[in-house]
Design an enzyme around this catalytic site. Structure first.
Site, PDB file in Angstrom:
ATOM      1  N   TYR A 125       1.065  -1.397   0.102  1.00  0.00           N
ATOM      2  CA  TYR A 125       0.138  -0.306   0.478  1.00  0.00           C
ATOM      3  C   TYR A 125       0.693   1.341   0.273  1.00  0.00           C
ATOM      4  O   TYR A 125       0.812   2.365  -0.338  1.00  0.00           O
ATOM      5  CB  TYR A 125      -0.931  -0.173   1.332  1.00  0.00           C
ATOM      6  N   GLU A 211      -9.365 -28.760   6.685  1.00  0.00           N
ATOM      7  CA  GLU A 211      -8.604 -27.670   5.960  1.00  0.00           C
ATOM      8  C   GLU A 211      -9.926 -26.573   5.052  1.00  0.00           C
ATOM      9  O   GLU A 211      -9.750 -25.818   5.261  1.00  0.00           O
ATOM     10  CB  GLU A 211      -9.228 -28.660   4.715  1.00  0.00           C
TER      11      GLU A 211
END
Length: 345
Positions: A125, A211
């Protein structure tokens, strides 16, 4: 449910009998050494310019399987004779990447010199137009780590975490903040500075990698960590980020308990488990810090579909992408060394 508990207990006993802890990770490199390595790179460029030559950098191709080998006790590691790709500043195809590497080297030099830290997102940024995308910057930072032969944690660049963790675990962050992961209803974000964690306290009997974030939340809602036995559950919310992998490795090194993986019975779930267990192609240069070769595949196994009589209408057929992924997995050495996995295909 009882036979699932028995399955966990049996796997835990098996693993405890054969567990071999290997900790050959790169040691943290001193600030002075990091600065010296950056200076050497810049000096080489300055010398080339002084001679009227176009300076170049040589970086490893981290997407080439020819540069890695499989070592069962670690996972995917770099070969000693990796091929390098030259980046010349006067070549249109490589000039942009050459410039971005120099920019990131400059940022890292200032961070290390001042003993301060920044996230990759902060760096992006600060100059969005230059980098173009967060993904581009992420890739360049890993290239720099590989170029300098310095673990990323020594570059003073932190990654924003996306994973969550819960269970029987307390620790201190580097700044002294105490973190308690024992809440049964809310998860704790994985630290963005895993290497700074200290004073880990846990009576967990095992670690469970999950997961899917939705499955992770369901286990929290069911109070899994206290109903079964003291344990720790962690999710990288799909394909794991580096911090989630670092956290699993740090807990394994510290607690010396079994680590299990609960993933989908599809090629993508299997690959995610393999990344925790054996590492990834692009991060093979830091395999010793990121892999846990003793991870056991708890489920869901393809054979579980018949064993638990999963209704056919609940099964999603393989897509073309799934077929391509399973064919890719079949050719990987870490799959072919697992006969039990071969039988699950």
């Amino acid at each position: 449910m009882a036979d699932q508990f028995t399955k966990v207990d049996c796997l835990r006993e098996t693993l405890l009998e054969s567990l071999e802890i290997t900790d050959k990770r790169q040691e943290d490199i001193s600030r002075e050494d990091v600065l010296s390595r950056i200076e050497n790179v810049i000096q080489t460029i300055v010398v080339s310019v002084s001679k009227g030559e176009a300076p170049l950098l040589k970086v490893m191709n981290r997407s080439s399987w020819t540069n890695v080998r499989f070592q069962k006790s670690v996972g995917l590691v770099l070969k000693a004779d990796v091929s390098l790709t030259p980046l010349q500043c006067d070549c249109p195809s490589s000039a942009t990447k050459f410039a971005l590497i120099l920019k990131v080297l400059s940022v890292i030099y200032k961070l290390v010199q001042s003993d301060s830290y920044a996230t990759k997102r902060d760096i992006y940024y600060n100059d969005m137009q230059l980098f173009g995308s967060q993904r581009t910057l992420d890739f360049i930072v890993d290239d720099v780590s590989c170029l300098l032969k310095v673990p990323r944690r020594s570059l003073h660049v932190l990654a924003t975490s996306k994973g969550f963790i819960s269970g029987d675990l307390c620790y201190l962050e580097e700044d002294g903040t105490k973190v308690d992961c024992n809440s049964s209803s809310a998860a704790t974000p994985v630290s963005s500075n895993v290497n700074g964690i200290r004073n880990i306290v846990s009576s967990a009997k095992f670690i469970l990698i999950v997961e899917k974030d939705a499955t992770f939340q369901r286990l929290l809602d069911d109070d899994f960590c206290t109903r079964l036995s003291p344990c720790i559950i962690i999710t990288g919310k799909g394909m794991p980020d580096v911090n989630s992998r670092l956290m699993v490795r740090k807990l394994w090194d510290t607690l010396h308990v079994p680590v299990f993986a609960l993933v989908d019975a599809d090629p993508h779930g299997i690959e995610i488990m393999c990344i925790y267990k054996y590492g990834s192609l692009s991060m093979a240069f830091e395999a010793h810090s990121l892999t846990v070769p003793s991870v056991l595949w708890l489920g869901l196994l393809p054979s579980d579909i018949q064993r638990y009589r999963v209704p056919e209408e609940s099964i999603i057929p393989f897509s073309q992408a799934d077929e391509s992924k399973i064919n890719s997995l079949r050719n990987r050495s870490y799959i072919t060394c697992q006969p039990a996995w071969e039988r699950e295909k």
